[in-house]
Design an enzyme around this catalytic site. Structure first.
Site, PDB file in Angstrom:
ATOM      1  N   GLY A 113      21.538   2.787 -37.087  1.00 51.41           N
ATOM      2  CA  GLY A 113      21.276   2.965 -35.677  1.00 51.41           C
ATOM      3  C   GLY A 113      21.159   1.645 -34.945  1.00 51.41           C
ATOM      4  O   GLY A 113      21.568   1.507 -33.800  1.00 51.41           O
TER       5      GLY A 113
ATOM      6  N   GLY B 171      22.668  -1.143 -35.740  1.00 55.01           N
ATOM      7  CA  GLY B 171      23.957  -1.827 -35.660  1.00 55.01           C
ATOM      8  C   GLY B 171      24.542  -1.962 -37.051  1.00 55.01           C
ATOM      9  O   GLY B 171      24.257  -1.155 -37.932  1.00 55.01           O
TER      10      GLY B 171
ATOM     11  N   VAL C 261      25.492  -4.229 -40.614  1.00 50.63           N
ATOM     12  CA  VAL C 261      25.069  -5.333 -41.466  1.00 50.63           C
ATOM     13  C   VAL C 261      26.303  -5.892 -42.166  1.00 50.63           C
ATOM     14  O   VAL C 261      27.062  -5.160 -42.786  1.00 50.63           O
ATOM     15  CB  VAL C 261      24.037  -4.871 -42.513  1.00 50.63           C
ATOM     16  CG1 VAL C 261      23.566  -6.061 -43.338  1.00 50.63           C
ATOM     17  CG2 VAL C 261      22.852  -4.200 -41.846  1.00 50.63           C
TER      18      VAL C 261
ATOM     19  N   LYS D 105      22.604  -9.036 -39.825  1.00 56.27           N
ATOM     20  CA  LYS D 105      22.393  -7.754 -39.159  1.00 56.27           C
ATOM     21  C   LYS D 105      22.612  -7.958 -37.675  1.00 56.27           C
ATOM     22  O   LYS D 105      21.923  -8.746 -37.033  1.00 56.27           O
ATOM     23  CB  LYS D 105      20.957  -7.298 -39.449  1.00 56.27           C
ATOM     24  CG  LYS D 105      20.590  -5.957 -38.894  1.00 56.27           C
ATOM     25  CD  LYS D 105      19.447  -5.354 -39.698  1.00 56.27           C
ATOM     26  CE  LYS D 105      18.161  -5.334 -38.902  1.00 56.27           C
ATOM     27  NZ  LYS D 105      17.043  -4.767 -39.675  1.00 56.27           N
TER      28      LYS D 105
ATOM     29  N   ASP E   9       7.253   1.417 -42.641  1.00 52.47           N
ATOM     30  CA  ASP E   9       8.499   2.085 -42.993  1.00 52.47           C
ATOM     31  C   ASP E   9       8.853   1.804 -44.453  1.00 52.47           C
ATOM     32  O   ASP E   9       9.953   1.362 -44.771  1.00 52.47           O
ATOM     33  CB  ASP E   9       9.623   1.643 -42.053  1.00 52.47           C
ATOM     34  CG  ASP E   9      10.766   2.653 -42.023  1.00 52.47           C
ATOM     35  OD1 ASP E   9      10.594   3.774 -42.559  1.00 52.47           O
ATOM     36  OD2 ASP E   9      11.839   2.319 -41.479  1.00 52.47           O
TER      37      ASP E   9
END
Ligand SMILES: *[C@@H]1O[C@H](CO)[C@@H](O)[C@H](O)[C@H]1NC(C)=O
Ligand SMILES: *[C@@H]1O[C@H](CO)[C@@H](O)[C@H](O)[C@H]1NC(C)=O
Ligand SMILES: *[C@@H]1O[C@H](CO)[C@@H](O)[C@H](O)[C@H]1NC(C)=O
Ligand SMILES: *[C@@H]1O[C@H](CO)[C@@H](O)[C@H](O)[C@H]1NC(C)=O
Ligand SMILES: *[C@@H]1O[C@H](CO)[C@@H](O)[C@H](O)[C@H]1NC(C)=O
Ligand SMILES: *[C@@H]1O[C@H](CO)[C@@H](O)[C@H](O)[C@H]1NC(C)=O
Ligand SMILES: *[C@@H]1O[C@H](CO)[C@@H](O)[C@H](O)[C@H]1NC(C)=O
Ligand SMILES: *[C@@H]1O[C@H](CO)[C@@H](O)[C@H](O)[C@H]1NC(C)=O
Ligand SMILES: *[C@@H]1O[C@H](CO)[C@@H](O)[C@H](O)[C@H]1NC(C)=O
Ligand SMILES: *[C@@H]1O[C@H](CO)[C@@H](O)[C@H](O)[C@H]1NC(C)=O
Length: 838
Positions: A508, A510, A512, A526, A622
């Protein structure tokens, strides 16, 4: 097959090696004046010859000097240097020794004093000062009954060094012996770390230093004959505050000097090969400090050099500890394995500059990094405390800062004390406000560490200045120039202009890309989608977090680029991709149980460090298998800090409205109460543990309903005591039941409903290490489990580099989903709400 030619070469290299080392470490001082003052003949002390200053008269200039001999035959010193104290030269007027200097740079100046009575001269009542050039070494000398040897280190910048002796009115000056000897240039560098506030200090080269204490922890007295630079080291027993807390240990043969590390000149093997450590009496929960206390002169700053060498550990990364100077943290979570390129027994030292001392004692403590962090121990091998000259160039409290101690006028004392207190509180205030300045580990020694302060990313103009710095060709090489901010052109070059074939992950946020810097260093790049407010916040958080936290088990940020509205982050390249890709869905060979445990231990270490490594806990928010990356040796590093927060204080005032994290890993308590603590990460980590064990997605909607959510499913079997029923089939029969039980219990505790019931990351780490030990106990005889072939079979091209914040993170604000391939978002959402969201 053994190649015998190479073998021969190897033997050759081996036999040359000691010679090379010997040559490299034997230092021959160009200037080497050893003077026995007042003596009529040369004196030999140990292996050194002191020349009589009568036979080197050219050095001395004095109006009237007296050659004195100690009339009593009392032996003033028990050590070898006692002959030097038997004679003295007495000065009744200002006198000086002038030494021609062959080699500019730092020199030892060592002065020997023993006040005896000779004829009418009672040296105990002499009163004089000694100075070199613009530095006063000492003022009014407080004579003791015992011999005193004073040592100074001074950077001589002219062709001569003049040592002045100035008796005060109607008094005399004297000296028994002296040394002026070159020291190696690299003995004392220009830089050190400051303590309070933490930061860096430069300008040591201009400092005159006086050795106040030089201590060999856990070892014997070392005399000049035991040290390549003729220093004296004393034992530490008398300085220990609680001797029962401390244990000495010695293994001199274990010391391995290595190229690029400290040499024998920094400290001899007899210093690095002995240490004082915690006396934990085998108690794995020991948590106390070992503390030494030293007398110092208030009103000065001190250069504290700490010597370490891990000669106690059985393996790498067992020893993690903190070092304190007074009440400040001097080194947090010191991992000597890391500082010494993963070789045990390699010496390491650290220089610290204290704030102005306000008390007449200085304490140094070492203590475990945290309870349950594994093996609680803390060590110190050697310590040097050197007084630094004050702003008037003086090392003497009798001049300049005299009022602090002597107190002739109470008004003056008050004033100076006020200044000192003022300075002190300013320092404390600064410490409160300066939260940055975290040292970079690993590569820090080669690179000048720079404190990086996040710049205003919205301000497009700032890129200009940086861009011009690279205007000559826009090449980027981390080895030569470590800057966080990287010009866009260099990023383009590194990624072959964002070649689509170099994409190793899409999310989401972008894409890598794999990239290569001009010096060949591989990186992961990234590149964020054009700015959204959301992405920008995460971009900044990630830069802030990663530039502050450097740890072996956290992925490193190499740079970022915000030119032309870009949001580009450049990380170290992790050859083996995500942990997730090695568990399921990518066809990679399966990992052995031992490998999996080691990966879990590594990532637990990284998280533990985040939670406890700094004053304020950092919560990752996360944690999932897609955010644990593996390097070429399968060493785990935690990645993706876009959602991280310091907590929990922050969130009490700023109640976050959006619960963020990833489905299947989300702490139900956080979800209910929206209160963020470290224990939310512990919950998510518990889910990762089951994922590692069962090798299946944490949410798999294609399965029967009761199996969809891994956490629920695995907990059911764990509670039944039949976890082995659902483990990864490739592990069947290869996990020792004890190890599995420990692992299952640990994961179960992590998934406790309430945060307070969950263990800390430190506990988790300790339990996982234990599970590994339980496994190892049986693995030794089992060649199959020991196999490392699996690693070899991995294709290096394979890279499931899907480690992006928003990639698999479901944000409740309703952004992207990708992890749940083909699954209806609302179905999963409603399931989660039903089961956990009440
Ligand atoms: C002392 O040694 C120096 C050289 O180191 C020599 O020149 C001198 O003659 C010696 N003096 C005596 C008295 O032996
Ligand atoms: C010291 O002097 C003695 C004789 O006076 C000599 O044999 C010895 O080699 C000298 N030692 C050094 C280190 O110069
Ligand atoms: C030398 O002076 C000290 C103090 O100034 C005194 O205590 C000591 O007795 C004196 N010694 C002699 C031999 O006069
Ligand atoms: C030494 O001399 C200084 C100045 O010359 C004087 O202030 C100080 O009081 C003297 N100290 C003693 C112990 O006599
Ligand atoms: C030093 O001695 C002289 C004469 O002996 C005397 O006049 C003078 O006052 C003395 N000075 C001090 C500071 O004691
Ligand atoms: C001595 O000082 C000079 C000038 O300040 C500096 O260039 C030099 O590096 C210093 N040498 C050492 C060994 O510190
Ligand atoms: C220090 O040197 C002396 C004399 O050479 C030797 O006897 C002693 O063993 C040495 N001590 C250590 C700890 O190496
Ligand atoms: C270490 O601790 C134990 C128990 O606290 C104590 O009995 C022992 O004497 C200590 N060892 C030393 C060397 O102080
Ligand atoms: C060790 O000493 C430091 C500094 O005084 C202190 O902050 C810390 O709490 C001590 N640790 C233990 C376990 O006593
Ligand atoms: C130490 O002395 C030098 C030279 O006099 C001076 O430049 C330096 O600032 C002094 N150091 C401090 C900490 O004041």
């Amino acid at each position: 097959m053994v190649d015998w030619r190479n073998f021969g070469f190897f033997i050759c290299a081996l036999s040359i090696l000691p010679l090379v080392c010997f040559c490299a470490t034997t230092f021959v001082p160009l200037d080497n004046y050893l003077i026995d003052c007042g003596a009529s003949a040369n004196t030999s002390v140990g292996n050194r010859n002191f020349t009589s200053d009568s036979s080197s008269k050219g050095l001395l200039s004095t109006p009237q000097d007296v050659l004195a001999t100690n009339p009593s035959n009392s032996n003033p010193s028990s050590s070898d240097d006692s002959p030097l104290y038997q004679t003295a030269r007495i000065f009744t007027g200002p006198s000086k020794y002038t030494f021609p200097i062959k080699q500019k740079g730092r020199h030892w100046i060592r002065l020997y004093f023993f006040p005896f009575t000779y004829q009418k001269y009672n040296l105990s009542s002499s009163n004089f000062s000694v100075s070199i050039q613009n530095h006063v070494l000492f003022g009014s000398f407080n004579m003791q009954k015992n011999p005193v040897k004073k040592e100074y280190s001074f950077n001589v910048t002219s062709d001569t060094l003049v040592i002045n002796f100035s008796p005060s009115d109607n008094s005399t000056a004297f000296v028994n012996a002296m040394e002026v000897v070159s020291t190696p240039d690299d003995l004392i560098g220009d830089d050190a770390s400051t303590l309070n506030p933490p930061g860096s200090y430069s300008g040591l080269v201009t400092q005159a230093l006086e050795t106040v204490w030089r201590v060999n922890m856990g070892g014997p007295t070392l005399t000049p004959a035991n040290d390549t630079l003729q220093r004296t080291w004393i034992p530490d027993q008398r300085f220990l505050l609680q001797p029962n807390n401390a244990l000495s240990f010695s293994n001199v043969d274990a010391v391995k000097y290595q190229d690029g590390g400290p040499t024998m000149n920094i400290a001899p093997a007899t210093v690095y090969g002995t240490l004082t450590q915690m006396n934990s009496s085998g108690d794995p929960r020991s948590n106390f400090n070992v503390t030494w206390q030293f007398d110092v002169d208030p009103g000065f700053q001190y250069l504290v050099r700490l010597h370490f060498c891990d000669i106690v550990s059985k393996g790498l990364n067992e020893l993690y500890f903190n070092v304190y100077v007074d009440s400040s943290v001097a080194i947090q979570n010191l991992d000597l394995s890391m500082e010494s390129n993963n070789v045990l027994g390699v010496p390491y030292y650290k220089d610290l500059v204290t704030a102005l001392a306000v008390s007449n004692t200085l304490r140094v403590s070492v203590g475990p990094f945290s309870v349950n962090g594994g093996y609680p121990n803390a060590i110190l091998n050697g310590l040097e405390i050197m007084k630094m000259n004050n702003s008037m160039g003086s090392l003497s409290s009798a001049t300049g800062s005299v009022a602090i101690t002597s107190g002739s006028s109470s008004k003056k004392v008050g004033m100076i004390a006020g200044v000192v207190v003022g300075v002190f509180s300013a320092v404390i205030l600064a410490a409160v406000f300066v939260v940055l300045c975290k040292k970079r580990r690993r590569l820090a020694r080669q690179r000048q560490s720079k404190t990086w302060v996040p710049l205003s990313i919205n301000d497009g103009t700032t890129s200009h200045t940086m861009g011009s710095k690279y205007s000559n060709g826009t090449t980027l090489s981390i080895a030569s120039n470590f800057e966080y901010r990287v010009p866009f052109l260099a990023v383009q070059e590194a990624t072959n202009n964002f070649d689509e074939n170099w994409v190793i992950g899409i999310g989401g946020f972008g894409k890598v890309y794999k990239g290569e810097l001009s010096d060949g260093t591989k990186v992961a790049v990234k590149r964020g989608n054009p700015r959204s407010q959301q992405g920008l916040a995460e971009f900044r958080t990630e830069i802030e977090m990663l530039s502050q936290f450097r740890h072996r088990h956290l992925v490193s940020l190499i740079g970022y680029c915000d030119e032309k509205n870009e949001m580009i982050l450049i990380y170290e390249y992790m050859e083996k991709g995500t942990l997730k890709s090695h568990l399921y869905g990518s066809g990679l060979p399966s990992l052995s149980w031992k490998e999996r445990l080691e990966i879990c231990i590594g990532s637990a270490r990284g998280l533990h460090y985040l939670h406890t490594g700094y004053a304020k806990a950092v919560i990752h928010r996360d944690v999932k298998s897609a955010n644990i990356l593996l390097d070429e040796n399968l060493m785990a590093k935690v990645a993706d800090f876009g959602l991280s927060k310091t907590g929990p204080e922050i969130d009490q005032t700023h109640v976050s409205t959006a619960v963020k994290g990833s489905f299947g890993y989300l702490d139900p308590e956080y979800f209910r109460r929206q209160q963020l603590t470290e224990k939310s990460d512990v919950y998510s980590f518990g889910v990762v543990l089951f994922e590692v064990l069962c090798a299946r997605p944490v949410i798999d909607p294609t399965l029967p309903r009761e199996m969809v959510n891994l956490a629920e499913w695995a907990m059911k079997w764990q509670k039944k005591g039949q976890l082995e029923q659902i483990i990864d089939p490739t592990l069947a029969g290869k996990i020792r039941p004890d190890s599995l039980r420990k692992f299952g219990e640990t994961a179960e505790k992590c998934l406790a409903d309430f945060g307070v019931d969950r263990p800390s990351m430190g506990d988790v780490l300790w339990n996982l290490e234990y599970a590994l030990q339980l496994q190892e106990a049986v693995v030794q005889g089992d060649p199959e489990e020991n196999s490392t072939n699996m690693i070899g079979e991995l294709s290096p091209q394979v890279n499931n580099f899907n480690h992006d914040a928003s990639v698999s993170a479901v944000q409740f604000e309703g952004s992207s989903v990708d992890d749940l391939s083909g699954v209806s978002m609302s179905r999963v959402f409603s399931q989660l709400v039903k089961s956990e969201g009440r």
